[in-house]
Design a protein around this motif. Structure first.
Motif, PDB file in Angstrom:
ATOM      1  N   GLY A 166     -46.379  -5.221  -0.615  1.00  0.00           N
ATOM      2  CA  GLY A 166     -46.493  -6.102   0.531  1.00  0.00           C
ATOM      3  C   GLY A 166     -45.482  -5.765   1.607  1.00  0.00           C
ATOM      4  N   GLU A 167     -44.274  -5.425   1.181  1.00  0.00           N
ATOM      5  CA  GLU A 167     -43.245  -5.056   2.149  1.00  0.00           C
ATOM      6  C   GLU A 167     -43.598  -3.759   2.863  1.00  0.00           C
ATOM      7  OE1 GLU A 167     -40.200  -5.251  -0.720  1.00  0.00           O
ATOM      8  OE2 GLU A 167     -39.642  -7.310  -0.225  1.00  0.00           O
ATOM      9  N   ASP A 168     -44.174  -2.818   2.137  1.00  0.00           N
ATOM     10  CA  ASP A 168     -44.591  -1.565   2.783  1.00  0.00           C
ATOM     11  C   ASP A 168     -45.689  -1.820   3.814  1.00  0.00           C
ATOM     12  OD1 ASP A 168     -42.757  -0.210   1.274  1.00  0.00           O
ATOM     13  OD2 ASP A 168     -44.208   0.588  -0.169  1.00  0.00           O
ATOM     14  N   LEU A 169     -46.602  -2.762   3.508  1.00  0.00           N
ATOM     15  CA  LEU A 169     -47.626  -3.112   4.491  1.00  0.00           C
ATOM     16  C   LEU A 169     -46.992  -3.737   5.729  1.00  0.00           C
ATOM     17  CD1 LEU A 169     -51.085  -4.679   3.966  1.00  0.00           C
ATOM     18  CD2 LEU A 169     -49.512  -5.815   5.520  1.00  0.00           C
ATOM     19  N   VAL A 170     -46.024  -4.625   5.510  1.00  0.00           N
ATOM     20  CA  VAL A 170     -45.322  -5.251   6.637  1.00  0.00           C
ATOM     21  C   VAL A 170     -44.622  -4.193   7.487  1.00  0.00           C
ATOM     22  CG1 VAL A 170     -43.394  -6.770   7.249  1.00  0.00           C
ATOM     23  CG2 VAL A 170     -45.047  -7.499   5.518  1.00  0.00           C
ATOM     24  N   ILE A 171     -43.957  -3.251   6.832  1.00  0.00           N
ATOM     25  CA  ILE A 171     -43.239  -2.196   7.551  1.00  0.00           C
ATOM     26  C   ILE A 171     -44.190  -1.373   8.417  1.00  0.00           C
ATOM     27  CG2 ILE A 171     -41.947  -0.038   7.260  1.00  0.00           C
ATOM     28  CD1 ILE A 171     -40.835  -1.356   4.626  1.00  0.00           C
ATOM     29  N   ASP A 172     -45.275  -0.892   7.819  1.00  0.00           N
ATOM     30  CA  ASP A 172     -46.224  -0.049   8.543  1.00  0.00           C
ATOM     31  C   ASP A 172     -46.876  -0.810   9.694  1.00  0.00           C
ATOM     32  OD1 ASP A 172     -45.649   1.998   6.812  1.00  0.00           O
ATOM     33  OD2 ASP A 172     -47.424   1.691   5.556  1.00  0.00           O
ATOM     34  N   THR A 173     -47.228  -2.066   9.436  1.00  0.00           N
ATOM     35  CA  THR A 173     -47.890  -2.862  10.465  1.00  0.00           C
ATOM     36  C   THR A 173     -46.935  -3.202  11.601  1.00  0.00           C
ATOM     37  OG1 THR A 173     -49.311  -3.812   8.751  1.00  0.00           O
ATOM     38  CG2 THR A 173     -49.260  -4.941  10.869  1.00  0.00           C
ATOM     39  N   ALA A 174     -45.710  -3.570  11.250  1.00  0.00           N
ATOM     40  CA  ALA A 174     -44.713  -3.888  12.281  1.00  0.00           C
ATOM     41  C   ALA A 174     -44.385  -2.662  13.112  1.00  0.00           C
ATOM     42  CB  ALA A 174     -43.453  -4.443  11.628  1.00  0.00           C
ATOM     43  N   ARG A 175     -44.273  -1.522  12.461  1.00  0.00           N
ATOM     44  CA  ARG A 175     -43.955  -0.285  13.194  1.00  0.00           C
ATOM     45  C   ARG A 175     -45.089   0.079  14.159  1.00  0.00           C
ATOM     46  NH1 ARG A 175     -42.747   2.964   9.029  1.00  0.00           N
ATOM     47  NH2 ARG A 175     -40.522   2.537   9.176  1.00  0.00           N
ATOM     48  N   TYR A 176     -46.332  -0.096  13.707  1.00  0.00           N
ATOM     49  CA  TYR A 176     -47.481   0.230  14.555  1.00  0.00           C
ATOM     50  C   TYR A 176     -47.515  -0.654  15.797  1.00  0.00           C
ATOM     51  CZ  TYR A 176     -52.333   0.692  16.112  1.00  0.00           C
ATOM     52  OH  TYR A 176     -53.459   0.883  16.878  1.00  0.00           O
ATOM     53  N   HIS A 177     -47.264  -1.950  15.637  1.00  0.00           N
ATOM     54  CA  HIS A 177     -47.415  -2.894  16.740  1.00  0.00           C
ATOM     55  C   HIS A 177     -46.166  -3.021  17.613  1.00  0.00           C
ATOM     56  CE1 HIS A 177     -50.816  -4.216  14.164  1.00  0.00           C
ATOM     57  NE2 HIS A 177     -51.373  -4.484  15.328  1.00  0.00           N
ATOM     58  N   ARG A 178     -45.034  -2.496  17.157  1.00  0.00           N
ATOM     59  CA  ARG A 178     -43.793  -2.650  17.932  1.00  0.00           C
ATOM     60  C   ARG A 178     -43.926  -2.075  19.341  1.00  0.00           C
ATOM     61  NH1 ARG A 178     -38.736  -0.027  15.093  1.00  0.00           N
ATOM     62  NH2 ARG A 178     -40.204   1.732  15.188  1.00  0.00           N
ATOM     63  N   ASP A 179     -44.599  -0.951  19.489  1.00  0.00           N
ATOM     64  CA  ASP A 179     -44.701  -0.302  20.798  1.00  0.00           C
ATOM     65  C   ASP A 179     -45.555  -1.083  21.790  1.00  0.00           C
ATOM     66  OD1 ASP A 179     -43.097   1.749  19.907  1.00  0.00           O
ATOM     67  OD2 ASP A 179     -44.775   3.074  19.378  1.00  0.00           O
ATOM     68  N   PHE A 180     -46.328  -2.040  21.309  1.00  0.00           N
ATOM     69  CA  PHE A 180     -47.163  -2.832  22.208  1.00  0.00           C
ATOM     70  C   PHE A 180     -46.415  -4.057  22.746  1.00  0.00           C
ATOM     71  CE2 PHE A 180     -50.173  -0.719  19.312  1.00  0.00           C
ATOM     72  CZ  PHE A 180     -50.958  -0.044  20.241  1.00  0.00           C
ATOM     73  N   LEU A 181     -45.223  -4.320  22.230  1.00  0.00           N
ATOM     74  CA  LEU A 181     -44.465  -5.495  22.643  1.00  0.00           C
ATOM     75  C   LEU A 181     -43.733  -5.238  23.957  1.00  0.00           C
ATOM     76  CD1 LEU A 181     -42.954  -6.415  19.156  1.00  0.00           C
ATOM     77  CD2 LEU A 181     -44.829  -7.613  20.330  1.00  0.00           C
ATOM     78  N   ARG A 182     -43.645  -6.266  24.766  1.00  0.00           N
ATOM     79  CA  ARG A 182     -42.946  -6.144  26.043  1.00  0.00           C
ATOM     80  C   ARG A 182     -41.559  -6.775  26.024  1.00  0.00           C
ATOM     81  NH1 ARG A 182     -47.752  -7.524  30.493  1.00  0.00           N
ATOM     82  NH2 ARG A 182     -49.163  -5.808  29.883  1.00  0.00           N
TER      83      ARG A 182
END
Length: 318
Positions: A68-84
């Motif tokens: 679950g933590e690995d999923l959180v890491i991958d998902t957070a890393r993917y979406h981080r660049d879309f944050l303003r």
């Protein structure tokens, strides 16, 4: 031999349902490195209040958490660049760092569990099926929702544990105590980040609720069912052991009892996630965090001090 410590300033005695104060929530979260060096001969298979089945649940949870933590890491890393928002971006980096270390050190604990006859390989295989052939193949919007749902359940678990500090001191297994207390501190510390990322990028109520149910089924049902087999795998004689079967209702109560069970007494908090206006900080844990940072990280007396190596805070980029 087991111990029961008369803890001074015990959290369960000093926190009476604090009211949310947004200003007390930490915006800047450090990434703390620990070194536990688990030893198989010191692992207590009844770490959780001397209850074998309840302890098996948390051992099983430790295995599934890494996926679950690995999923959180991958998902957070993917979406981080879309944050303003630069502060939210920084907080996402802290989330990734904390979760990466949780995964790494729980894997070390899981490897040690394997040495004391826990079915770690079987559970890893089961978790790989659930995540690699299920959750990890979901489209990114759904993974973002699932990330928020997973983090909600770890926040609920953390608040329960922080409000029942005595659980950790029933056993002499100091390293299991340390990893779970460290993990609970940091899960509470970053409990709002995944949710804020979801709200910032999606804010779709129906999608948020859709991610809640797979997390619910995995944490409350799948892991519970899997953990039932652990005591028999470790000790086949438990199948015909009267003392074991007499203790099963107690284990069930410790997990699902309505008065003091981890999830039974937290069901309102769990399902409050379904409220359209829900936010993790509706449940203020700032007082808990203040208490536990002192309890765990005090340079001389902290529970984590013998295992703490370093920490750093990600740079805020405008």
């Amino acid at each position: 031999m087991r111990i029961a410590l008369p803890l001074k300033g015990k959290a369960s005695q000093i926190f009476k349902g604090p009211v949310f104060d947004a200003e007390k929530q930490s915006a800047i979260i450090p990434i703390r490195h620990m070194k536990f060096d688990f030893e198989a001969e010191k692992i207590d298979p009844k770490f959780y209040l001397n209850a074998e089945l309840a302890s098996a649940y948390f051992a099983s949870l430790s295995i599934f958490l890494t996926y679950g933590e690995d999923l959180v890491i991958d998902t957070a890393r993917y979406h981080r660049d879309f944050l303003r928002d630069p502060v939210l971006k920084q907080r996402v980096t802290s989330l990734i760092g904390q979760e990466a270390l949780h995964s790494k050190l729980h894997e070390e604990l899981n490897d040690t569990f394997k040495q004391v006859d826990l079915p770690v390989g079987i559970f890893r295989y089961l978790a790989e099926i659930v995540f690699d052939y299920g959750f990890n193949r979901l489209p990114q919007p759904m993974k973002l929702s699932l990330m928020a749902g997973i983090e909600h359940f770890t926040a609920v678990l953390s608040e329960y544990m922080m409000n029942h500090e005595e659980i950790f001191f029933d056993s002499q297994d100091e390293k299991q105590r340390a990893i779970w207390m460290w993990h609970m501190l940091e899960e509470s510390e970053h409990k709002d980040i995944a949710y804020d990322v979801f709200q910032s990028l999606s804010n779709n109520y129906a999608l948020r609720i859709t991610g809640f149910f797979p997390a619910l089924i995995t944490i409350l049902l799948l892991i519970s069912v899997a953990s039932v087999f652990v005591p028999f795998y470790r000790k086949p004689s438990n199948l015909v052991s009267l003392s074991y079967w007499k203790d099963v209702p107690r284990s069930f109560s410790l997990l699902f009892g309505l008065k003091r069970g981890v999830y039974g007494s937290s069901w309102k908090h769990i399902f409050d996630y379904l409220r359209p206006s829900f936010h993790p900080n509706d449940y203020d844990t700032s007082a808990f965090l203040d208490y536990y940072k002192e309890r765990l990280l005090h340079p001389e007396t902290g529970v984590l001090t013998p295992y703490f190596t370093k920490e750093f805070t990600p740079i805020l980029k405008s």
